[in-house]
Design a protein around this motif. Structure first.
Motif, PDB file in Angstrom:
ATOM      1  N   VAL A   1       0.827  -1.199   0.000  1.00 48.51           N
ATOM      2  CA  VAL A   1       0.000   0.000   0.000  1.00 48.51           C
ATOM      3  C   VAL A   1       0.867   1.257   0.000  1.00 48.51           C
ATOM      4  N   HIS A   2       1.961   1.243   0.748  1.00 54.96           N
ATOM      5  CA  HIS A   2       2.829   2.419   0.757  1.00 54.96           C
ATOM      6  C   HIS A   2       3.506   2.630  -0.595  1.00 54.96           C
ATOM      7  N   ALA A   3       3.752   1.577  -1.327  1.00 56.19           N
ATOM      8  CA  ALA A   3       4.222   1.742  -2.709  1.00 56.19           C
ATOM      9  C   ALA A   3       3.123   2.364  -3.565  1.00 56.19           C
ATOM     10  N   LEU A   4       1.877   1.946  -3.326  1.00 58.39           N
ATOM     11  CA  LEU A   4       0.752   2.494  -4.096  1.00 58.39           C
ATOM     12  C   LEU A   4       0.505   3.959  -3.765  1.00 58.39           C
ATOM     13  N   TYR A   5       0.830   4.381  -2.542  1.00 59.99           N
ATOM     14  CA  TYR A   5       0.665   5.780  -2.173  1.00 59.99           C
ATOM     15  C   TYR A   5       1.601   6.692  -2.976  1.00 59.99           C
ATOM     16  N   CYS A   6       2.665   6.124  -3.524  1.00 62.94           N
ATOM     17  CA  CYS A   6       3.621   6.924  -4.296  1.00 62.94           C
ATOM     18  C   CYS A   6       3.046   7.254  -5.676  1.00 62.94           C
ATOM     19  N   ASP A   7       3.567   8.324  -6.272  1.00 65.74           N
ATOM     20  CA  ASP A   7       3.072   8.765  -7.580  1.00 65.74           C
ATOM     21  C   ASP A   7       3.586   7.887  -8.715  1.00 65.74           C
ATOM     22  N   ILE A   8       4.841   7.467  -8.617  1.00 61.58           N
ATOM     23  CA  ILE A   8       5.494   6.650  -9.642  1.00 61.58           C
ATOM     24  C   ILE A   8       6.187   5.501  -8.929  1.00 61.58           C
ATOM     25  N   ARG A   9       6.157   4.302  -9.565  1.00 67.54           N
ATOM     26  CA  ARG A   9       6.778   3.138  -8.948  1.00 67.54           C
ATOM     27  C   ARG A   9       7.816   2.502  -9.873  1.00 67.54           C
ATOM     28  N   PHE A  10       9.039   2.409  -9.359  1.00 74.97           N
ATOM     29  CA  PHE A  10      10.097   1.633  -9.993  1.00 74.97           C
ATOM     30  C   PHE A  10      10.235   0.332  -9.204  1.00 74.97           C
ATOM     31  N   ALA A  11      10.627  -0.737  -9.883  1.00 77.86           N
ATOM     32  CA  ALA A  11      10.806  -2.010  -9.179  1.00 77.86           C
ATOM     33  C   ALA A  11      11.917  -2.807  -9.834  1.00 77.86           C
ATOM     34  N   SER A  12      12.583  -3.619  -9.058  1.00 75.10           N
ATOM     35  CA  SER A  12      13.517  -4.589  -9.622  1.00 75.10           C
ATOM     36  C   SER A  12      12.706  -5.745 -10.189  1.00 75.10           C
ATOM     37  N   ALA A  13      13.286  -6.441 -11.145  1.00 72.56           N
ATOM     38  CA  ALA A  13      12.579  -7.565 -11.763  1.00 72.56           C
ATOM     39  C   ALA A  13      12.244  -8.639 -10.743  1.00 72.56           C
ATOM     40  N   GLU A  14      13.044  -8.740  -9.690  1.00 71.09           N
ATOM     41  CA  GLU A  14      12.844  -9.771  -8.673  1.00 71.09           C
ATOM     42  C   GLU A  14      12.022  -9.297  -7.474  1.00 71.09           C
ATOM     43  N   ALA A  15      11.575  -8.051  -7.488  1.00 69.69           N
ATOM     44  CA  ALA A  15      10.714  -7.566  -6.404  1.00 69.69           C
ATOM     45  C   ALA A  15       9.448  -8.413  -6.345  1.00 69.69           C
ATOM     46  N   LYS A  16       8.904  -8.565  -5.144  1.00 66.85           N
ATOM     47  CA  LYS A  16       7.708  -9.389  -4.960  1.00 66.85           C
ATOM     48  C   LYS A  16       6.603  -8.559  -4.323  1.00 66.85           C
ATOM     49  N   PHE A  17       5.435  -8.584  -4.946  1.00 66.71           N
ATOM     50  CA  PHE A  17       4.283  -7.822  -4.479  1.00 66.71           C
ATOM     51  C   PHE A  17       3.162  -8.776  -4.075  1.00 66.71           C
ATOM     52  N   THR A  18       2.564  -8.508  -2.928  1.00 60.40           N
ATOM     53  CA  THR A  18       1.377  -9.270  -2.528  1.00 60.40           C
ATOM     54  C   THR A  18       0.534  -8.429  -1.578  1.00 60.40           C
ATOM     55  N   THR A  19      -0.780  -8.481  -1.772  1.00 59.17           N
ATOM     56  CA  THR A  19      -1.663  -7.782  -0.837  1.00 59.17           C
ATOM     57  C   THR A  19      -1.681  -8.518   0.499  1.00 59.17           C
ATOM     58  N   SER A  20      -1.666  -9.832   0.447  1.00 60.16           N
ATOM     59  CA  SER A  20      -1.560 -10.755   1.604  1.00 60.16           C
ATOM     60  C   SER A  20      -2.730 -10.712   2.583  1.00 60.16           C
ATOM     61  N   PHE A  21      -3.618  -9.723   2.469  1.00 58.83           N
ATOM     62  CA  PHE A  21      -4.671  -9.558   3.489  1.00 58.83           C
ATOM     63  C   PHE A  21      -5.532 -10.805   3.654  1.00 58.83           C
ATOM     64  N   SER A  22      -5.996 -11.366   2.536  1.00 57.40           N
ATOM     65  CA  SER A  22      -6.892 -12.523   2.623  1.00 57.40           C
ATOM     66  C   SER A  22      -6.198 -13.741   3.214  1.00 57.40           C
TER      67      SER A  22
END
Length: 264
Positions: free
Chosen positions: A112-133
């Motif tokens: 979510v804090h990444a989503l709060y940003c205006d622009i997002r850069f990421a490494s190819a190996e970065a891992k994203f998950t909401t995880s809430f459920s």
């Protein structure tokens, strides 16, 4: 020390903020939140800071809420319904460009804090998950508002319902991040982008454009059009327009003034 949980480093007009609990993949806790928001307040008030880049120390960006802290809260039955969400989404109303450089795991509140940003850069190996459920939670911190506007309804549903892990390349393909690079060049690439904004774009224009984007999310095209007309009339009598045009005609870099937003 509280100051150590988020590090601040200046690169000219760009401020890099680094979430710094690498032994826990920068898991989020109250001390980190307090320090991060204080640094955002200071950056907003400092006319020398034009752009902020957010990243994480070590192998993670932010692995989500500190599970030990959550267990303590539950044991003490301290869970209450918040009266207002504004303190939690402080980065979303930051008046200067805020760029995420996601170097590793971004889960739950970390995503979510990444989503709060205006622009997002990421490494190819970065891992994203909401995880809430997968933790018995719901879409927290405004994720149900942010994700559909960034990736669309069905993709937001997929990410929120499944809590599956999405790597950097897939994240870029669905619009979750804007730029993907290798890990070694991630921060340099984000800094180059931030430095271009800081050197060549009017801080006043960027702040206003951020406000326009937020306004447009909740209003019609015609309302956004009318709002732009009003803001344009305000902009044409300000010195940034003169400097922008003059520097272009003279073939030199612009010298726009910085902005300071003092907390009320």
């Amino acid at each position: 020390m509280t100051e150590d949980v988020v590090l601040a480093e200046r690169h000219g007009p760009v401020l890099v903020l680094t979430l710094n609990r690498p032994e826990k993949l920068n898991a989020w806790n109250d001390a980190m939140e307090s320090r991060y928001y204080t640094l955002l307040d200071e950056a907003e008030a400092d006319p020398e800071v034009r752009v902020v880049v957010l990243t994480g120390a070590g192998r993670g960006f932010c692995s989500g809420a500190d599970m030990e802290d959550m267990a303590i809260v539950r044991e003490r039955a301290e869970i209450t319904i918040p009266q207002a969400a504004v303190p939690q989404c402080r980065p979303l109303i930051f008046k200067k460009p805020l760029i995420a450089a996601v170097n590793g795991a971004a889960a739950g509140i970390g995503l979510v804090h990444a989503l709060y940003c205006d622009i997002r850069f990421a490494s190819a190996e970065a891992k994203f998950t909401t995880s809430f459920s997968r933790r018995g939670l719901v879409a927290e911190y405004g994720a149900s508002w942010l994700l559909p506007r960034i990736v669309g309804h069905s993709r937001a549903a997929d990410l929120l319902l499944s809590g599956r892990v999405v790597k950097g390349t897939e994240a870029a393909s669905i619009g979750l991040v804007d730029f993907v690079t290798d890990t070694d060049h991630l921060l340099t690439t984000a800094l180059d982008y931030a430095s271009d904004l800081a050197s060549n774009c009017s801080p006043a224009s960027m702040s206003t454009i951020k406000a326009q984007l937020f306004f447009a999310e909740e209003n019609s095209f015609y309302a956004a059009f009318a709002d732009a007309d009003i803001r344009t009339l305000e902009a044409v009598v300000k010195p940034d327009l003169v400097e922008g045009v003059t520097s272009y005609l003279e073939g030199r870099p612009p010298a726009f003034p910085g902005l300071s937003f003092r907390q009320q």
